[in-house]
Design an enzyme around this catalytic site. Structure first.
Site, PDB file in Angstrom:
ATOM      1  CD  GLU A 122      47.859 -19.618 102.684  1.00 36.88           C
ATOM      2  OE1 GLU A 122      47.666 -20.512 103.534  1.00 36.88           O
ATOM      3  OE2 GLU A 122      46.942 -18.927 102.201  1.00 36.88           O
ATOM      4  CG  HIS A 145      49.475 -21.479  97.299  1.00 37.61           C
ATOM      5  ND1 HIS A 145      48.382 -22.069  96.719  1.00 37.61           N
ATOM      6  CD2 HIS A 145      49.071 -20.233  97.683  1.00 37.61           C
ATOM      7  CE1 HIS A 145      47.351 -21.236  96.758  1.00 37.61           C
ATOM      8  NE2 HIS A 145      47.754 -20.112  97.329  1.00 37.61           N
TER       9      HIS A 145
END
Length: 278
Positions: A122, A145
């Site tokens: 990510e 996250h």
């Protein structure tokens, strides 16, 4: 002359301890199963220089997206495919200290990923969100996250309207409006690990520090690991209360009213946007 720095010195760095302890806490909470979740921590050069030889680059990793805005910046990031529960045991394999190249096209590995691994999948979402948040807050440093369990569940049972979702969270726990007065952003389900979800998340970061990925998890931004962890922890608590209330046959008999929310904002000197009360 280069400074002789041992691995133990590196693991004593405050930023390293923060990352190791927080990722373990997130795993214990059940938010980061298997290799779920990722964190990136913007480091100051003076912090990095104290623990690493900045002239020793282990390898260079090309990026699929240019980030010239982050040129020459340093980051501590979690690795792709790494288990949060293992980071505290083997940080040199699971974490990475990176420097963005001067052209923004690559990152240089200064430490970590000792098994030949790569930074978090990510990374696009992280870097794009860092760029946006730095425009709004020069003290910004962290993107986190995680797969917060109750929040994911709430995205299946609550309408995915940002105003209504935010209002519901505020109504579940008194502290919520004080902690995130700007509300939360929401993305529809999207394929993770892509530039598309990175761009969509960064767009939300123009307005919010929290961006919910429907049926997946949440992205949080802030000035420290503790601050971002606390943001997500607060949202997750509110989502848990919502799920408990909605599991009751009669649902909620009362909630925090709009006037009470307005009174709360005035008492704590926060300014939630008018859209939440229109």
């Amino acid at each position: 002359m280069t400074q002789d720095i041992t691995q133990q010195d590196v693991l004593d760095a405050p930023f390293m301890k923060e990352m190791m302890n927080t990722t373990y806490d997130m795993w214990k909470l059940g938010w980061d199963e298997l290799n779920g979740g990722n964190i990136s921590y913007l480091l100051k050069e003076e912090e990095v220089r104290s623990y690493f030889d900045l002239n020793q680059v282990k390898r260079t990793i090309s990026l699929d997206f240019p980030v010239i805005e982050l040129a020459n910046q340093y980051f501590l990031v979690t690795g792709s495919g790494k288990f949060f529960r293992k980071i505290i045991e083997n940080p040199e394999e699971c974490l990475a200290v990176l420097r963005v190249t001067s052209d923004g096209e690559s990152v240089e590995l200064l430490w970590g990923l000792s098994d030949g691994g790569r930074p978090t999948s990510e990374l696009a979402s992280h870097f794009m969100s860092h760029i946006v948040r730095l425009k709004h807050d020069p003290n910004h440093r962290v993107i986190m996250h995680t797969h917060a369990t109750n929040l994911i569940a709430m995205t299946f049972t609550h309408e995915l309207d940002e105003v209504q979702f935010t209002r519901t969270l505020w109504q579940m726990c008194t502290e919520c409006l004080v902690v995130f007065p700007e509300g939360v952003g929401i993305l529809p389900w999207m394929v993770p690990g892509t530039s598309e979800i990175g761009k969509a998340t960064a767009e939300k970061m123009n307005e919010y520090r929290l961006a919910i990925w429907s049926h997946h998890g949440i992205f949080g931004a802030g000035e420290s690991i503790d601050q971002v962890f606390g943001l997500i922890e607060t949202v997750e608590k509110a989502a848990k209360v919502y799920n408990l209330v909605n599991a009751h046959p009669d649902g909620a008999k009362q909630v925090i009213t709009d006037q009470q929310l307005i009174d709360l904002a005035e008492a704590f000197h926060v300014n939630p946007p008018n859209k939440y009360f229109s």
